[in-house]
Design a protein around this motif. Structure first.
Motif: not given
Length: 342
Positions: A199-205
């Motif tokens: 989810p952290l990667l999605q937040v960054l995106l």
């Protein structure tokens, strides 16, 4: 008494019509044709029609411009009410299931395959059902910001939880083999790192999306005659499809791992349920994209809400309903002997 000859060969053109000269005839001979879409004539015998302002449209007689109808998916219209009630219904069902899991938290069927991951998944599904409500109502700058980002982040948490549960199933069986090196990885470290990192990667995106080309309210006057569609413009179609693509990637990985683990021993091997839930999830979103692209205005919003509700309820039904069935209706199966039976 003789009638004096008329000096014209055509009747006057009423408002809403314009004159069209007849080829090879005198100037007084002409046809009356209706004004085209978006134009009016408010006097008799006008040579040309006048175009209405962009936010107005001709009335039925095409002799006066009237304001265009404002259109968006409202809380008060039948479609909006139905979608809102469905969202609240699934929200309540998920909350009840979460309550059941908390009440029966020490039973074998809840403890199997990491009950904390089940809690995280259920809470994220609750948020998924609630985030669909953001799509209903007059689009504002704040709601446009939240719609796709809240949807993308909550779904990434759900899919990461499912992936972590799948990995837990595989590691649990592989670690029982003699000489397995996976035994030292058993526990919460791997599963929680999966739930946090993906989810952290999605937040960054989503942050990159909001900084570079954020969504914004847009008045679309070209979709339908006589209406102004108020909608949220994605700002960047590439970013929107990257968010969807990342969710597809997580769902695909979860499906593959669960499919490979479907035949592992155990009467309640959760991988089978996860496989089917990911199949439902992928089917919904694959059919969503062409439908989404072929619709406009409030119906495009309704399609996305339906996809959110259908995919979330698919996960809920495939993974948690079978467990609730055993907990409430078949309590004699809620024991370690049944769960580990080959």
């Amino acid at each position: 008494m003789q009638t004096p000859p008329q000096s014209r060969c055509s009747q006057s053109c009423s408002p809403g019509y314009r004159k069209l000269a007849r080829e090879g005839k005198p100037l007084c001979c002409y046809d009356c044709i209706p004004c085209p879409d978006g134009e009016i004539s408010n006097q008799t015998d006008m040579d040309n029609c006048m175009r209405c302002p962009e936010d107005q449209w001709p009335n039925e007689k095409r002799d006066v411009c009237i304001p265009k109808i404002i259109s968006f998916l409202s809380h008060k219209e039948p479609l909006g009410i139905v979608l809102m009630l469905l969202s609240l219904f699934f929200f309540l069902i998920t909350t009840v299931i979460l309550g059941i899991f908390i009440k029966y938290r020490d039973t074998p069927i809840v403890r199997s395959n990491n009950r904390n991951l089940s809690y995280i998944l259920l809470v994220s599904l609750i948020l998924c059902f609630l985030c669909s409500l953001i799509f209903i109502g007059h689009p504002e700058e704040v709601t446009c910001f939240l719609q796709q980002t809240a949807f993308g982040i909550t779904f990434s948490i759900s899919l990461s939880s499912i992936l972590a549960k799948t990995i837990t199933v595989v590691m649990a069986f592989q670690s029982t083999k003699p000489g397995s090196k996976l035994r030292k990885w058993m526990g919460s470290r791997v599963s929680y790192s999966v739930v946090l990192s993906f989810p952290l990667l999605q937040v960054l995106l989503c942050l990159v999306w909001l900084v570079t080309a954020p969504p914004f309210p847009h008045l679309n006057m070209q979709v339908e005659d006589g209406t102004i569609q108020i909608e949220c413009n994605e700002g960047s179609a590439i970013a929107f499809y990257c968010v969807l693509g990342y969710l597809g990637f997580l769902a695909g990985i979860s499906f593959i791992v669960a499919f490979l683990a479907r035949n592992l021993p155990g009467s309640f091997n959760e991988a089978k349920h996860i496989t089917f839930s990911m199949l439902v999830f992928c089917s919904v979103w694959v059919s969503f994209i062409p439908t989404y692209l072929s619709t406009r205005g409030k119906y495009m919003v309704a399609v996305e809400i339906f996809a959110i509700l259908a995919s979330s309820s698919g996960i809920l039904g495939c993974i948690f309903v079978p467990k609730c069935y055993i907990i409430l209706l078949k309590p004699h199966r809620n024991n370690r002997k049944y769960i580990t039976k080959k």
